[in-house]
Structures are given as structure tokens and as C-alpha cells.
Design a protein around this motif. Structure first.
Motif, PDB file in Angstrom:
ATOM      1  N   VAL A  50       0.832  -1.217   0.000  1.00  0.00           N
ATOM      2  CA  VAL A  50       0.000   0.000   0.000  1.00  0.00           C
ATOM      3  C   VAL A  50       0.864   1.263   0.000  1.00  0.00           C
ATOM      4  CG1 VAL A  50      -1.883  -1.167   1.209  1.00  0.00           C
ATOM      5  CG2 VAL A  50      -0.215   0.163   2.536  1.00  0.00           C
ATOM      6  N   TYR A  51       2.126   1.162   0.413  1.00  0.00           N
ATOM      7  CA  TYR A  51       3.014   2.329   0.443  1.00  0.00           C
ATOM      8  C   TYR A  51       3.595   2.652  -0.929  1.00  0.00           C
ATOM      9  CZ  TYR A  51       2.922   1.608   5.502  1.00  0.00           C
ATOM     10  OH  TYR A  51       2.525   1.443   6.803  1.00  0.00           O
ATOM     11  N   GLY A  52       3.621   1.664  -1.830  1.00  0.00           N
ATOM     12  CA  GLY A  52       4.313   1.838  -3.095  1.00  0.00           C
ATOM     13  C   GLY A  52       5.815   1.738  -2.890  1.00  0.00           C
ATOM     14  N   ILE A  53       6.566   1.871  -3.979  1.00  0.00           N
ATOM     15  CA  ILE A  53       8.030   1.813  -3.915  1.00  0.00           C
ATOM     16  C   ILE A  53       8.561   3.159  -3.451  1.00  0.00           C
ATOM     17  CG2 ILE A  53      10.154   1.465  -5.221  1.00  0.00           C
ATOM     18  CD1 ILE A  53       8.482  -1.057  -4.851  1.00  0.00           C
ATOM     19  N   ARG A  54       9.327   3.155  -2.361  1.00  0.00           N
ATOM     20  CA  ARG A  54       9.901   4.392  -1.798  1.00  0.00           C
ATOM     21  C   ARG A  54      11.360   4.166  -1.470  1.00  0.00           C
ATOM     22  NH1 ARG A  54       5.538   7.533   1.462  1.00  0.00           N
ATOM     23  NH2 ARG A  54       3.593   6.513   0.864  1.00  0.00           N
ATOM     24  N   GLN A  55      12.117   5.231  -1.475  1.00  0.00           N
ATOM     25  CA  GLN A  55      13.514   5.158  -1.069  1.00  0.00           C
ATOM     26  C   GLN A  55      13.648   5.258   0.444  1.00  0.00           C
ATOM     27  OE1 GLN A  55      16.292   4.387  -2.927  1.00  0.00           O
ATOM     28  NE2 GLN A  55      14.677   3.920  -4.413  1.00  0.00           N
ATOM     29  N   ASN A  56      12.724   5.976   1.083  1.00  0.00           N
ATOM     30  CA  ASN A  56      12.788   6.125   2.535  1.00  0.00           C
ATOM     31  C   ASN A  56      12.048   4.983   3.221  1.00  0.00           C
ATOM     32  OD1 ASN A  56      10.518   7.225   1.304  1.00  0.00           O
ATOM     33  ND2 ASN A  56      10.067   8.586   3.017  1.00  0.00           N
ATOM     34  N   VAL A  57      12.302   4.823   4.508  1.00  0.00           N
ATOM     35  CA  VAL A  57      11.712   3.731   5.279  1.00  0.00           C
ATOM     36  C   VAL A  57      10.239   4.025   5.540  1.00  0.00           C
ATOM     37  CG1 VAL A  57      11.870   2.385   7.398  1.00  0.00           C
ATOM     38  CG2 VAL A  57      13.937   3.367   6.389  1.00  0.00           C
ATOM     39  N   SER A  58       9.382   3.033   5.272  1.00  0.00           N
ATOM     40  CA  SER A  58       7.953   3.245   5.496  1.00  0.00           C
ATOM     41  C   SER A  58       7.596   2.985   6.950  1.00  0.00           C
ATOM     42  CB  SER A  58       7.124   2.322   4.590  1.00  0.00           C
ATOM     43  OG  SER A  58       7.103   1.005   5.104  1.00  0.00           O
TER      44      SER A  58
END
Length: 322
Positions: A113-121
Motif C-alpha cells: 500500500v506504500y508503493g516503492i519508496r527510497q525512505n523507510v515506510s
């Protein structure tokens, strides 16, 4: 005595609920009968069919629904199939929970649900899904939020696990172990991207821990094991457990080229193969998710990430690998 309806209980994660819950404490509603030894009551049914869910609830002493049933393949199925199960199936569960005056629902969502991110979810972030699977899981969460808002006594627990692995898993991690065991695996570039993963016994025990702490409203928790490992560390840990070594490192662009012939086979046959450019790209993508919220509430996983990987390799070696 049954008090829990476990949907999708014949699957990988469900098999571990069978081990940790008393067999007279729950009913399993699934499209297929469990392939593992079980004593719990089994009802054949589909959460997308209202009468099937009603059949599983009617005349039973159900107070809690744990919803594991889902469409969750990464590749190879259509957009609507995800939403038919993950959203509309959840809507039917909520409708029948209301009809049978059930106040507690546990829903297995996903860090997708967060999608691809560089930062920590973490759970404070606004979800931004970038795949049909992640979007459908978020849609299911929204259905539950609305259901909880309709009655102040209703309690919803949403678990967002990372890739779950362990004994009985026949998907991504088993494919990775088989590739390393066969010598076909290679590190993609530096392979220093973090890949959050979750050992199944830890996930199930964390769920049971949180169920005891449910309260009115909606609670959301990520699940990922510690320590967080890079793709290289995961591959090397598996190789070590197999008494092997990953001998090859391939530049990212070359790795993607390797996947092109498999893409063509997938397109021509419609089969969901373990190797493709999409899977290779995913291997090189960072997926770093924090479960500090859960750990800060006192839950301590029984197994570390290293322990979990070794336990799965032990299961792999003991099972039929043909």
C-alpha cells in the motif's frame, strides 16, 4: 467452542495458524481443502460469494474474523481479480459480520500500500500504492475503516506484512532458494538495497499478540523482521545454509537482459515464470519497512531474520525439491 473464522486458512500463512491456534477454536473457510494435516473444521467457500460466508457463520459461535483470503501474485493476473477479492470480498465479510453481530475483524493487508519508496515506510505515512495489488489492499482497508466507523464497538486490526516466507511457502522465497541451490542465481550490481522480509511464525505470533490488544476503532501495524538485510545478505545467508556460494555478480542492465527471453515465454504461454525482467528489477529495488510501532508495544519476535532464512532452507532441503 469456535470463536474465529479464518478465511484463506488452507494457504501458506493459514497453515501456521493451524499450528498455533487450538483446533477447536476456529473454522477455516477456503476454496480448497488444506493439503497439510489438520483437525480444525473446514468449509469450502469463497469470500466473494455472500452465501458461502453466511454458511460459514450461520449457527457458529464466531466472534472474530481473520481475513487471509486474497489475490496476491506479483505478476500475471488482471487488475479486476485483485479488487474482486481484496476489496469486494472484504465488503462481503463486513456485511456478514454486521448481520451476525461480529465486532472484531483482523485483515492481512500489505506494505504494497506504500508503493516503492527510497525512505523507510511506517504507519504514519500516507499510502501511495503503485500496483493493482497494493491499490486493492488499500481499498480493502478503506472498506474496513468505513465498517468500523458505523459502530463504536467494532474493532479492526490491519496487519501490513512485508514478503512473508517460511516452511510451506511455495512462492518468491522458495524460488530464490531453488535458484541459489541450482547455481543460477547472481547478485544484481552491488545488491546493497534493503529487502524487508517477514518470517511466517513471527508474523502469526505477532498477530495473536495484537489481537489481545484490540480496541474500538482501527489499528494498523507493519510487520518486518530484524535485522533488516540487503539483497546480498539475504542471498549469501541462503547460500551459506545450502553450503554453497553466490559466485556471480552481474550489472543491473545485464541482469535485465537475462530476463528478456523469459518475458517472451510468459507472453506466449501466459505462464507465471519465476524469472522475468519485472522480477529482476524488483530484486534490485529497495523495500525497507519498519515495524518499530509493534516492537515498541512489547512484541519480541522468536526468530531473527537470519534464523528464519535458515529454518526455511532446512524445510526446503527436507521437502520434495523436484
Amino acid at each position: 467452542m469456535q470463536s474465529i473464522l479464518l478465511t484463506g486458512g488452507s494457504g501458506f500463512i493459514g497453515s501456521h495458524f493451524h499450528k498455533l491456534l487450538s483446533q477447536d477454536e476456529f473454522i477455516n473457510l477456503d476454496l480448497v481443502k488444506p493439503s497439510f494435516n489438520h483437525q480444525a473444521s473446514y468449509i469450502e467457500g469463497d469470500i466473494r460469494i455472500e452465501d458461502d460466508v453466511r454458511k460459514a457463520l450461520d449457527g457458529k459461535n464466531i466472534t472474530t474474523i481473520i481475513s487471509l483470503a486474497a489475490k496476491h501474485h506479483d505478476f500475471g493476473i488482471g487488475h479486476d481479480e485483485y479488487f474482486d477479492t481484496n476489496e469486494e470480498g472484504t465488503r462481503i465479510i463486513c456485511k456478514l459480520a454486521s448481520e451476525f453481530n461480529i465486532k472484531n475483524i483482523v485483515f492481512y493487508s500489505s506494505v504494497a500500500v506504500y508503493g516503492i519508496r527510497q525512505n523507510v515506510s511506517n504507519e504514519e505515512m500516507n499510502p501511495e500504492p503503485d500496483s493493482p495489488y497494493g491499490a486493492s489492499k488499500l481499498a480493502g482497508e478503506k472498506v474496513l475503516e468505513q465498517w468500523a466507523a458505523e459502530n463504536s464497538e467494532r474493532r479492526v486490526l490491519i496487519i501490513r506484512p512485508t514478503i512473508v516466507f517460511g516452511p510451506n511457502n511455495l512462492a518468491n522465497m522458495r524460488n530464490l532458494i531453488r535458484q541459489i541451490d541450482s547455481g543460477l542465481y547472481f547478485h544484481l550490481g552491488k545488491a546493497d538495497n534493503v529487502k524487508s522480509i517477514a518470517y511466517v511464525e513471527n508474523v502469526v505470533e505477532a498477530t495473536l499478540f495484537l489481537m489481545k490488544r484490540m480496541r474500538p476503532g482501527v489499528l494498523v501495524y507493519n510487520y518486518a523482521d530484524e535485522p533488516q538485510l540487503t539483497a546480498r545478505q539475504i542471498g549469501d545467508t541462503i547460500a551459506d545454509a545450502l553450503n554453497k556460494k553466490v559466485k556471480l555478480t552481474v550489472p543491473r542492465f545485464a541482469g535485465i537482459l537475462v530476463g528478456l527471453p523469459f518475458d517472451l515465454i510468459i507472453k506466449l504461454t501466459g505462464k507465471n515464470l519465476p524469472i522475468s525482467t519485472a522480477r529482476i528489477k524488483k530484486l534490485g529495488t529497495q523495500t525497507y519497512h519498519s515495524a518499530k510501532k509493534l516492537f515498541n508495544e512489547g512484541y519480541t519476535p522468536k526468530y531473527t531474520t537470519y534464523d528464519g532464512l535458515r529454518k526455511m532452507v532446512q524445510w526446503y532441503k527436507a521437502s520434495d525439491n523436484s
